[in-house]
Design a protein around this motif. Sequence first.
Motif, PDB file in Angstrom:
ATOM      1  N   ILE A   1      -5.376  -2.271   6.916  1.00 13.47           N
ATOM      2  CA  ILE A   1      -4.112  -2.557   6.231  1.00 13.47           C
ATOM      3  C   ILE A   1      -3.863  -4.064   6.182  1.00 13.47           C
ATOM      4  O   ILE A   1      -3.382  -4.593   5.182  1.00 13.47           O
TER       5      ILE A   1
ATOM      6  N   ARG B   1      -5.931  -5.343   3.391  1.00 11.32           N
ATOM      7  CA  ARG B   1      -5.341  -4.941   2.111  1.00 11.32           C
ATOM      8  C   ARG B   1      -4.149  -5.809   1.750  1.00 11.32           C
ATOM      9  O   ARG B   1      -3.972  -6.211   0.595  1.00 11.32           O
ATOM     10  N   GLU B   2      -3.332  -6.128   2.748  1.00 16.99           N
ATOM     11  CA  GLU B   2      -2.177  -6.997   2.508  1.00 16.99           C
ATOM     12  C   GLU B   2      -2.614  -8.416   2.161  1.00 16.99           C
ATOM     13  O   GLU B   2      -1.950  -9.107   1.378  1.00 16.99           O
TER      14      GLU B   2
ATOM     15  N   ILE C   1      -5.347  -9.164   0.484  1.00 20.06           N
ATOM     16  CA  ILE C   1      -5.743  -9.099  -0.928  1.00 20.06           C
ATOM     17  C   ILE C   1      -4.504  -9.129  -1.825  1.00 20.06           C
ATOM     18  O   ILE C   1      -4.483  -9.818  -2.850  1.00 20.06           O
ATOM     19  N   LYS C   2      -3.489  -8.393  -1.434  1.00 21.60           N
ATOM     20  CA  LYS C   2      -2.244  -8.352  -2.216  1.00 21.60           C
ATOM     21  C   LYS C   2      -1.621  -9.745  -2.306  1.00 21.60           C
ATOM     22  O   LYS C   2      -1.164 -10.172  -3.373  1.00 21.60           O
TER      23      LYS C   2
ATOM     24  N   GLN D   1     -10.983  -6.129  -3.843  1.00 25.16           N
ATOM     25  CA  GLN D   1     -10.441  -4.779  -3.711  1.00 25.16           C
ATOM     26  C   GLN D   1     -11.561  -3.737  -3.729  1.00 25.16           C
ATOM     27  O   GLN D   1     -11.553  -2.786  -2.934  1.00 25.16           O
TER      28      GLN D   1
ATOM     29  N   PHE E   1     -13.345  -3.892  -0.443  1.00 26.99           N
ATOM     30  CA  PHE E   1     -12.474  -3.307   0.579  1.00 26.99           C
ATOM     31  C   PHE E   1     -12.560  -1.780   0.547  1.00 26.99           C
ATOM     32  O   PHE E   1     -12.690  -1.125   1.591  1.00 26.99           O
ATOM     33  N   GLU E   2     -12.459  -1.208  -0.625  1.00 25.57           N
ATOM     34  CA  GLU E   2     -12.469   0.253  -0.762  1.00 25.57           C
ATOM     35  C   GLU E   2     -13.797   0.842  -0.283  1.00 25.57           C
ATOM     36  O   GLU E   2     -13.814   1.899   0.366  1.00 25.57           O
TER      37      GLU E   2
ATOM     38  N   ASN F   1     -13.965   0.504   3.550  1.00 31.24           N
ATOM     39  CA  ASN F   1     -12.981   1.464   4.056  1.00 31.24           C
ATOM     40  C   ASN F   1     -13.581   2.874   4.028  1.00 31.24           C
ATOM     41  O   ASN F   1     -13.439   3.646   4.992  1.00 31.24           O
TER      42      ASN F   1
END
Length: 223
Positions: A14, A17-18, A20-21, A192, A195-196, A199
């Motif tokens: 997480i 992910r944050e 990347i955001k 992203q 990451f996916e 993950n």
Amino acid sequence: MFENIKSESTRRLIEVRETIKYIRISENRKRVHPPNIAITSMKGLFFVQLYGIYEYTLSSCISTTLQIISNENIKISQFRPRFLSIALNNDIVSLTMIGNEKKWERRWKFFDLFDQDNIINFPNDLIPTDGKNIRYKQLESIWNSFSIQEPILPRPEIGGRIQELVDLRNAIAHGNESPSEIGKRFTPDDLQKRFEDINEFCTYCIMVFQNYIENKHYLKPAT
């Protein structure tokens, strides 16, 4: 115990992910040329952070699995032969560390273990690889040593992602390239996707080792 690994792995993912955001929002707010070096550095460091999660998840699954098996007080004769390469690791290593004067005595003692058929307790800090960063070759060594029956990867394409992740992480960690040099090659969408995929592997890895323990695949099949 695997739920704890899943929770911690998810928490760390997480964070990525944050990140990347934040990178995406920052790039959309103000497009400058050349790009902001702080943002391009963050994109490079993404690979260092993601590799850490990948390695944490795998190593935690291995140590938890070994701890559970060791606590079950299993005899040598009950294990699958390949798992003995892990369970008897210290004894195997000692065979190579002894001088010529006592090498035969040490060999006899090692093979006496099979006659005695003792319960084996072993440390949980062993990762059965060559000690290098964990690419597909190292994953293959882990799967073979445990006699894991599931495929090494959830999808073949993820092998390329892992190779790239290790290569870029090493390039930064060893000073061959700066984070910004690597980061400028990637868009937030590129990050992203990576990451996916990692993950997905982390989730798969936890599932594989949990299934391994639940089905006791470290034991010889019942005859």
